[in-house]
Design an enzyme around this catalytic site. Structure first.
Site, mmCIF file in Angstrom:
data_model
loop_
_atom_site.group_PDB
_atom_site.id
_atom_site.type_symbol
_atom_site.label_atom_id
_atom_site.label_comp_id
_atom_site.label_asym_id
_atom_site.label_seq_id
_atom_site.Cartn_x
_atom_site.Cartn_y
_atom_site.Cartn_z
ATOM 1 C CB CYS A 75 -1.219 -2.046 13.255
ATOM 2 S SG CYS A 75 -0.581 -1.823 11.588
ATOM 3 C CD GLU A 85 -2.721 -1.022 2.568
ATOM 4 O OE1 GLU A 85 -3.558 -1.895 2.737
ATOM 5 O OE2 GLU A 85 -2.540 -0.080 3.366
ATOM 6 C CB CYS A 115 3.873 -5.598 9.478
ATOM 7 S SG CYS A 115 5.010 -4.986 10.752
ATOM 8 C CB CYS A 149 -0.699 1.153 9.048
ATOM 9 S SG CYS A 149 0.752 0.231 8.779
ATOM 10 C CB CYS A 159 1.204 -2.955 16.453
ATOM 11 S SG CYS A 159 2.988 -2.698 16.429
ATOM 12 C CB CYS A 212 2.285 7.383 3.530
ATOM 13 S SG CYS A 212 2.302 6.074 4.762
HETATM 14 N N1 SAH Z 1 6.412 -0.204 11.548
HETATM 15 C C1 SAH Z 1 6.655 1.205 11.572
HETATM 16 C C2 SAH Z 1 6.101 1.971 10.381
HETATM 17 C C3 SAH Z 1 4.735 1.598 9.851
HETATM 18 S S1 SAH Z 1 3.321 2.034 10.810
HETATM 19 C C4 SAH Z 1 6.166 1.806 12.864
HETATM 20 O O1 SAH Z 1 5.567 1.085 13.647
HETATM 21 O O2 SAH Z 1 6.439 2.966 13.125
HETATM 22 C C5 SAH Z 1 3.235 3.784 10.731
HETATM 23 C C6 SAH Z 1 2.491 4.397 11.903
HETATM 24 O O3 SAH Z 1 1.087 4.135 11.804
HETATM 25 C C7 SAH Z 1 2.950 3.853 13.251
HETATM 26 O O4 SAH Z 1 3.109 4.902 14.171
HETATM 27 C C8 SAH Z 1 1.778 2.973 13.604
HETATM 28 O O5 SAH Z 1 1.742 2.710 14.969
HETATM 29 C C9 SAH Z 1 0.616 3.766 13.078
HETATM 30 N N2 SAH Z 1 -0.648 3.030 12.991
HETATM 31 C C10 SAH Z 1 -0.834 1.712 12.826
HETATM 32 N N3 SAH Z 1 -2.149 1.404 12.844
HETATM 33 C C11 SAH Z 1 -2.816 2.553 13.013
HETATM 34 C C12 SAH Z 1 -4.203 2.893 13.133
HETATM 35 N N4 SAH Z 1 -5.129 1.974 13.053
HETATM 36 N N5 SAH Z 1 -4.522 4.199 13.303
HETATM 37 C C13 SAH Z 1 -3.554 5.142 13.351
HETATM 38 N N6 SAH Z 1 -2.239 4.890 13.265
HETATM 39 C C14 SAH Z 1 -1.873 3.600 13.096
#
Ligand code: SAH
Length: 374
Positions: free
Chosen positions: A141, A113, A134, A357, A138, A127
């Site tokens: 996410c 994406e 991944c 993400c 998390c 972005c």
């Molecule tokens: N793995 C890296 C980069 C990709 S995620 C990282 O964790 O930083 C990019 C950002 O989007 C991260 O800060 C992540 O925590 C955030 N993110 C993931 N899911 C999200 C969601 N549902 N709403 C808002 N931000 C989110």
């Protein structure tokens, strides 16, 4: 142009043929060099430079459109190589027109994406993804929920930027910023990400300044250490999201491997070694990590110079979280400010199109694509 009209680019008939425009600056280990490919295709080196420039500066992805080349050569190239092997599979634009999200297919069909954000102040940000899927899982996410597919190459990363930039170009805009905040963990695909940065940075090529790029990590400490040691000029963002280990481990399992003490020590070393700021991303989840106590704990954690906190609104996924209210968000920000921590409240972009993400891959988007096309 809408997704339904984006002509699928021809599949690369020859493996790695797109390396023709790789200029030798990035380390693409064990692969055919541009020079070798020129020999194979019986192409003069200055032609390779012309192709590289057309791709990087004019964002041309079809050899037929490289007008500086003779027509016969354009035709031959068209038959023998693809300049770009990534193809746009879908795109969807938010109702306010500010955000366009892309689902790209890699050469083998794997989806990644990318997002184009048109900010009101005039900035235009891409972005992009650093991995397909991944592995970090998390809890909030969508990418983590979908799991890890595989690492992607430097050119897969670079081409996402090219295609997003080409979309912006069609609207008379050029990319001003780039963030590695799409799918994946950049520091778990370190070499490919840095090779892509080198390509993007090349003054003879795409020429995007390193300081206009931001790498965001979930907290891969060895990656931060290497990034520090190599003095990479790209901005560093760390996704913190919690100020105590118990909560952070629950939200981000990677915290069990590299807990806050180790992570913040690495961040402080980075600041000391580079005199550069660290950006902390803090996703505000209602009643989970957004209390005044959480804000105070965060402030205590971030003692020392050169840091900035970005408070991010949650974009809904399948996870059982809610976005913090504007009131709780403001109160959280105020506590940080009172304690001298610079803080920005990010406004949401594209939440009507699932722009967080991993969400586009996770969702069926046909209805929305039709709306964008209509
Ligand atoms: N793995 C890296 C980069 C990709 S995620 C990282 O964790 O930083 C990019 C950002 O989007 C991260 O800060 C992540 O925590 C955030 N993110 C993931 N899911 C999200 C969601 N549902 N709403 C808002 N931000 C989110």
């Amino acid at each position: 142009m809408t997704s339904s009209k984006v002509a699928a680019l021809p599949a690369a008939p020859q493996r790695d043929a797109r390396r023709i425009w790789w200029n030798g600056k990035a380390r693409v280990a064990g692969r055919q060099t541009a020079q070798e490919l020129c020999l194979e295709l019986d192409l003069a080196p200055y032609r390779q430079a012309q192709i590289y420039q057309a791709v990087c500066k004019e964002l041309v992805t079809d050899p037929a459109a490289i007008t500086v080349l003779p027509v016969a050569l354009r035709q031959r190239l068209r038959e023998t190589l693809a300049l770009v092997s990534l193809s746009p599979a879908r795109e969807v634009t938010s109702a306010d027109g500010q955000t366009t999200k892309f689902l790209f297919s890699l050469a083998d069909g794997t989806p990644v994406e990318g997002v184009l954000m048109r900010h009101r102040g005039g900035r235009t940000t891409a972005c992009i993804s650093s991995q397909a899927g991944c592995a970090l899982r998390c809890d909030f996410c969508a990418t983590g929920q979908g799991g890890f597919v595989r690492n992607i190459s430097a050119l897969d990363i670079f081409e996402q930027v090219l295609l997003v930039a080409a979309r912006a170009r069609r609207e008379g805009k050029s990319l001003t910023n780039l963030v590695f905040m799409g799918m994946g963990e950049p520091f778990l695909n370190y070499d490919a990400v840095m090779d892509a940065v080198a390509l993007l940075n090349d003054p003879q090529g795409f020429n995007l300044g390193a300081r206009r790029m931001t790498i965001s990590t979930a907290g891969v400490v060895p990656g931060i250490e290497r990034f520090t040691a190599e003095h990479v000029q790209v901005n560093l963002a760390i996704s913190l999201h919690a100020a105590d280990d118990e909560l952070r481990s629950r939200l981000m399992p990677i915290n069990r491997k590299w807990p806050l003490a180790l992570l913040l020590a690495a961040a402080r070393n980075y600041v000391a070694a580079t005199r550069r700021k660290v950006f902390y991303e803090y996703l505000l989840l209602d009643e989970v990590n957004d209390s005044p106590d959480d804000a105070r704990r965060l402030a205590d954690l971030l003692g020392g110079p050169l840091h900035h906190v970005n408070l991010i609104p949650y974009n809904a996924t399948d996870a059982p979280y809610r976005r913090s209210s504007p009131l709780r968000t403001r109160r959280f920000a105020d506590i940080l400010r009172e304690r001298g921590i610079p803080v920005t409240i990010r406004h949401t972009m594209g939440d009507d199109i699932a722009a967080a993400c991993g969400q586009l891959r996770a969702e069926g988007v046909s209805r929305r694509v039709r709306r964008a096309a209509g």
